[in-house]
Enzyme design. Structure first.
Site, short mmCIF file in Angstrom:
data_model
loop_
_atom_site.label_atom_id
_atom_site.label_comp_id
_atom_site.label_asym_id
_atom_site.label_seq_id
_atom_site.Cartn_x
_atom_site.Cartn_y
_atom_site.Cartn_z
N LYS A 180 51.32 30.73 25.96
CA LYS A 180 51.34 32.12 26.41
C LYS A 180 51.03 32.13 27.91
O LYS A 180 49.88 32.00 28.31
CB LYS A 180 50.33 32.97 25.63
N CYS A 200 14.98 49.83 49.69
CA CYS A 200 16.15 49.11 50.17
C CYS A 200 15.75 47.75 50.78
O CYS A 200 14.87 47.71 51.64
CB CYS A 200 16.88 49.96 51.20
N CYS A 209 16.44 48.06 54.75
CA CYS A 209 15.81 48.98 55.69
C CYS A 209 14.56 49.63 55.11
O CYS A 209 13.98 50.53 55.73
CB CYS A 209 16.80 50.06 56.13
N CYS A 246 20.73 52.28 58.03
CA CYS A 246 20.67 51.06 57.20
C CYS A 246 21.76 50.09 57.70
O CYS A 246 22.95 50.41 57.65
CB CYS A 246 20.87 51.46 55.75
N ASP A 284 50.36 33.26 31.59
CA ASP A 284 49.60 34.41 32.06
C ASP A 284 50.13 34.84 33.42
O ASP A 284 49.62 34.44 34.46
CB ASP A 284 48.11 34.02 32.16
N CYS A 300 20.98 53.45 48.70
CA CYS A 300 20.06 53.66 49.81
C CYS A 300 20.53 54.89 50.58
O CYS A 300 21.64 54.92 51.09
CB CYS A 300 20.07 52.42 50.71
N LYS A 315 44.85 34.13 21.32
CA LYS A 315 44.33 34.04 22.69
C LYS A 315 43.07 33.18 22.73
O LYS A 315 42.21 33.28 21.84
CB LYS A 315 44.03 35.43 23.22
N TYR A 366 61.27 32.62 27.86
CA TYR A 366 60.87 32.43 26.46
C TYR A 366 61.59 33.33 25.46
O TYR A 366 61.25 33.33 24.29
CB TYR A 366 59.36 32.60 26.30
N GLU A 388 54.57 28.42 21.26
CA GLU A 388 54.82 28.34 22.70
C GLU A 388 53.54 28.65 23.45
O GLU A 388 52.66 29.31 22.91
CB GLU A 388 55.86 29.40 23.12
S1 IVH Z 1 57.48 36.67 23.61
C1 IVH Z 1 58.65 40.81 21.74
N1 IVH Z 1 56.55 34.44 24.57
O1 IVH Z 1 52.85 38.06 26.73
C2 IVH Z 1 57.79 39.74 22.27
N2 IVH Z 1 55.71 36.47 25.49
O2 IVH Z 1 51.27 40.11 25.34
C3 IVH Z 1 58.30 39.15 23.49
N3 IVH Z 1 54.10 36.15 27.29
O3 IVH Z 1 54.91 40.81 27.35
C4 IVH Z 1 57.33 38.29 24.15
N4 IVH Z 1 54.12 33.95 27.30
O4 IVH Z 1 54.75 38.99 29.15
C5 IVH Z 1 56.49 35.77 24.62
N5 IVH Z 1 55.86 32.35 25.33
C6 IVH Z 1 55.80 33.69 25.40
C7 IVH Z 1 54.97 34.36 26.32
C8 IVH Z 1 54.96 35.76 26.33
C9 IVH Z 1 53.61 35.04 27.86
C10 IVH Z 1 53.70 37.50 27.69
C11 IVH Z 1 54.84 38.48 27.84
C12 IVH Z 1 54.55 39.57 26.87
C13 IVH Z 1 53.07 39.45 26.69
C14 IVH Z 1 52.64 40.02 25.39
#
Ligand code: IVH
Length: 669
Positions: free
Chosen positions: A115, A406, A409, A430, A117, A424, A312, A225, A113
């Site tokens: 991740k 500076c 000044c 200043c 942000d 400074c 990551k 998720y 999946e």
């Molecule tokens: S699963 C027990 N799936 O990443 C694990 N987390 O660094 C449950 N996050 O706290 C998390 N996308 O806020 C999961 N597809 C995804 C995610 C995801 C972002 C975040 C989530 C988690 C953090 C962990």
């Protein structure tokens, strides 16, 4: 390394990581990139593994950071909200899949999946209805942000369909699309508000707003998720997610069931570049074991599941040439070196400048002018130089000599022992320091004077109309009207706003003075203890440090501020104009209609803000309480009051008063 040395390093790392956790989770204002943060955590983890006797339950390696805030009611998570183990390396990911396949005794299905942000959220549904939404908090308990969550259109308030458990928890990530983020930041910059560093900070900052209407205007989105319940409809994570999608949850289309590490890697590699086309940020890929039975077998560590890992992506890097270094002087006199770069495109925008922090940082990088450097966008908006390509150095390269005086000044710069920054010392003359103090004085959280943004202050300064913040109160419309881009209407507004600032309470005036280390909260504390400026001016170091929140650093800064004759003269002038320099006596209540009443404020209001209602209650002799109990007199109930609170109030027989009923009660309508 000896154990005593290890202990010292471990403690230092823990303090540093805690500070970054606080900045990330609470202040929404990180100062290092995720990558650098992860490096600190790895360093700590490695040391702790070498000296296991030094591990404590409090270590950041053993628990997740906390976003809890006092303003919200907290509830326990039914299932703890853990974090994910993460890696930036393919080899480590292969170690993970090898381990899992060894436990399983054969090939395994993985769900890959994106991740997302953003800010994680955990939502409980009972009989198909959204009951409560909690932030991650400290992993064990979270802040109740249900009212804010209800404003997000992609979150179902009620679900329908087959196989819905009576009670279940859905977890997901609240996101701010990049386009919304950019629009929001532009608006904030226009209003002199600090910009958010990235969409993640903006999303989690928005979730913690106290006004759901404002939340609604920020157009947040949410991706789900993770489904949890005592009994789940299916035996695999993927099938459960697909089922949840049918109930009305927004689940990403970009999920793949992969068989083996090669398929996982190809998913990761394709999203490394594809992610730029998404409307929101992702910072990696999450790889989960599909079978719930195998998940259970693999189990959990204290902090994260053993059945999932995050891969990551490293922050994007580009190389470019360092053309020159210039120096900026801030409001407090701190001098920051800034790298001027050959313009280069990086992660969505053209980069021309990067911060160099201080002299030590330049030395650490071994940086020369005309070097080719690597630039990265980290947690901050301003990019930074992360390395130098020493191999491409040529005869044009010149060592950087940090300036000694500076740039504004010409005063000789000072660097105190043990501090990294030059500053400074010409505090009184200043220009950026003078202007900075005025900008701070007029800012919204201080004297809240409208119409005096950075440009106008600059203009007034250049035209010699103001040199310090007391001069503001001498400004007349006739002086302002002839200025560039001003006009009569703006001039009148400014002068009105200056007059209105005379009503600003003493604690905010104290904050506005710009005493080093005296922020909003410290100013409030001081104003409570020293109820007039004269009492504060006369306070000794001992008297100041006897207050719990005030340490020697703040105390000596206060003492030296008032030891300066010029500051006293400015304060005397401000007093003569009518600026408030004492607490408003023993605030006499306007009425005692609410005497002895303990009142809870809940929901969204049309006629006043929650803060105003709090004040109204206090002014009428009542007490605003936050916890609902048999002692509660009544609830001032706005729109969208949480169902759980309503239920509890009914159980306890506590009456609910609408906004209008309440105003009638106190005689406002
Ligand atoms: S699963 C027990 N799936 O990443 C694990 N987390 O660094 C449950 N996050 O706290 C998390 N996308 O806020 C999961 N597809 C995804 C995610 C995801 C972002 C975040 C989530 C988690 C953090 C962990």
């Amino acid at each position: 390394m000896k154990e005593s040395e290890a202990r010292e390093t471990i403690e230092k790392l823990r303090r540093e990581i805690e500070e970054h956790n606080h900045r990330y989770y609470v202040l929404n204002n990180p100062v290092i990139s995720d990558f650098d943060y992860d490096l600190l955590l790895i360093e700590l983890d490695t040391l702790e593994k070498k000296f296991p006797s030094l591990i404590t339950g409090e270590s950041p390696t053993q628990r997740v950071g906390s976003d809890l805030k006092n303003e919200f009611r907290q509830y326990d998570h039914r299932y703890p909200m853990l974090s994910l183990g993460n890696t930036y390396s393919e080899d480590e990911l292969r170690d993970f899949t090898d381990r899992v396949e060894k436990t399983a005794g054969g090939p395994v299905e993985y769900v890959c999946e994106l991740k997302f942000d953003g800010a994680s959220i955990s939502m409980t549904y009972k009989n198909g209805v959204l009951l409560r939404a909690l932030t991650r908090g400290d992993g064990t308990k979270g802040d109740d942000v249900t009212m804010n969550i209800r404003t997000i259109r992609s979150i179902p308030l009620r679900v329908k369909g087959e196989n819905i458990p009576d009670e279940f928890i859905m977890r997901g990530e609240v996101l701010m699309p990049r386009a919304v983020f950019e629009r929001l930041n532009n608006e904030r910059i226009k209003c002199d508000l600090p910009a958010f560093a990235n969409p993640r900070n903006a999303a989690s900052g928005t979730l913690k707003l106290l006004n759901p209407r404002m939340v609604a205007s920020r157009e947040l989105d949410c991706m789900f998720y993770f489904l949890l319940a005592e009994e789940l409809p299916h035996e695999t994570h993927f099938d459960n997610l697909m089922n949840a999608m049918k109930w009305g949850f927004r689940v990403s289309d970009n999920i793949r069931v992969c068989r083996g590490i090669e398929e996982v890697m190809s998913f990761i590699n394709s999203w490394e570049s594809e992610r730029k086309k998404l409307p929101y940020d992702i910072d990696g890929v999450v790889i989960k074991i599909n079978s719930l039975a195998l998940q259970e077998e693999l189990g959990y560590t204290a902090k994260s599941p053993r059945w999932a890992i995050a891969y990551k992506y490293k922050a994007e890097q580009v190389s470019t040439k360092l053309l020159s270094v210039s120096y900026q002087v801030g409001r407090t006199g701190t001098v920051t070196p800034v790298a001027n770069l050959e313009p280069v495109f990086l992660a969505g925008s053209t980069v021309k400048r990067a911060t160099l922090h201080n002299e030590d940082q330049i030395a650490l990088l071994g940086l020369h002018v005309n070097d080719m450097v690597y630039v990265e966008k980290g947690g901050e908006i301003i990019p930074k130089i992360v390395g130098v390509d020493h191999s491409s150095r040529n005869e044009n390269s010149r060592e950087i000599e940090f300036i000694t005086s500076c740039p504004e000044c010409a005063t000789a710069l000072v660097r105190n022992e043990g501090e990294a920054n030059h500053y400074c010392p010409n505090y009184l003359h200043c220009p950026p320091q003078l202007k900075g103090r005025i900008e701070h004085f007029v800012s919204r959280k201080a004297m809240d004077i409208d119409g005096l943004g950075e440009e106008t202050v600059d203009l007034l300064f250049k035209n010699k109309l103001i040199r310090n913040y007391a001069d503001i109160y001498n400004l007349r419309t006739e002086q302002l009207i002839p200025l560039e881009r001003m006009g009569e209407k703006s001039a009148i507004n400014i002068v009105n706003s200056i007059n209105n600032s005379l009503a600003i309470p003493y604690n905010r005036v104290l904050f506005a003075l710009g005493i080093r280390h005296v922020g909003e909260t410290v100013a409030k504390t001081i104003a409570e203890k020293f109820r007039s400026i004269d009492k504060l001016i006369g306070a000794s170091l001992e008297e100041l440090t006897s207050i719990r929140e005030i340490g020697p650093k703040i105390a000596s800064s206060i003492i030296s501020f008032f030891a300066d004759e010029d500051n006293i003269l400015i304060i005397d002038r401000l007093k003569s104009y009518g600026v408030k320099f004492s607490e408003d006596g023993n605030k006499e209540p306007v009425s005692d209609r609410l005497k002895g009443k303990s009142i809870i404020i809940s929901g969204v209001f049309r006629k006043h803000t929650r803060e105003e209602y709090k004040e109204i209650i206090e002014n009428n002799g009542g007490r605003n309480s936050t916890s609902l109990s048999a002692n509660t007199s009544f609830i001032l109930a706005g729109e969208e009051m949480g169902p759980s609170k309503k239920e509890k109030a009914a159980e306890l027989g506590i009456p609910l008063l609408s906004e209008d009923e309440f105003l009638k009660l106190i005689g406002e309508e």
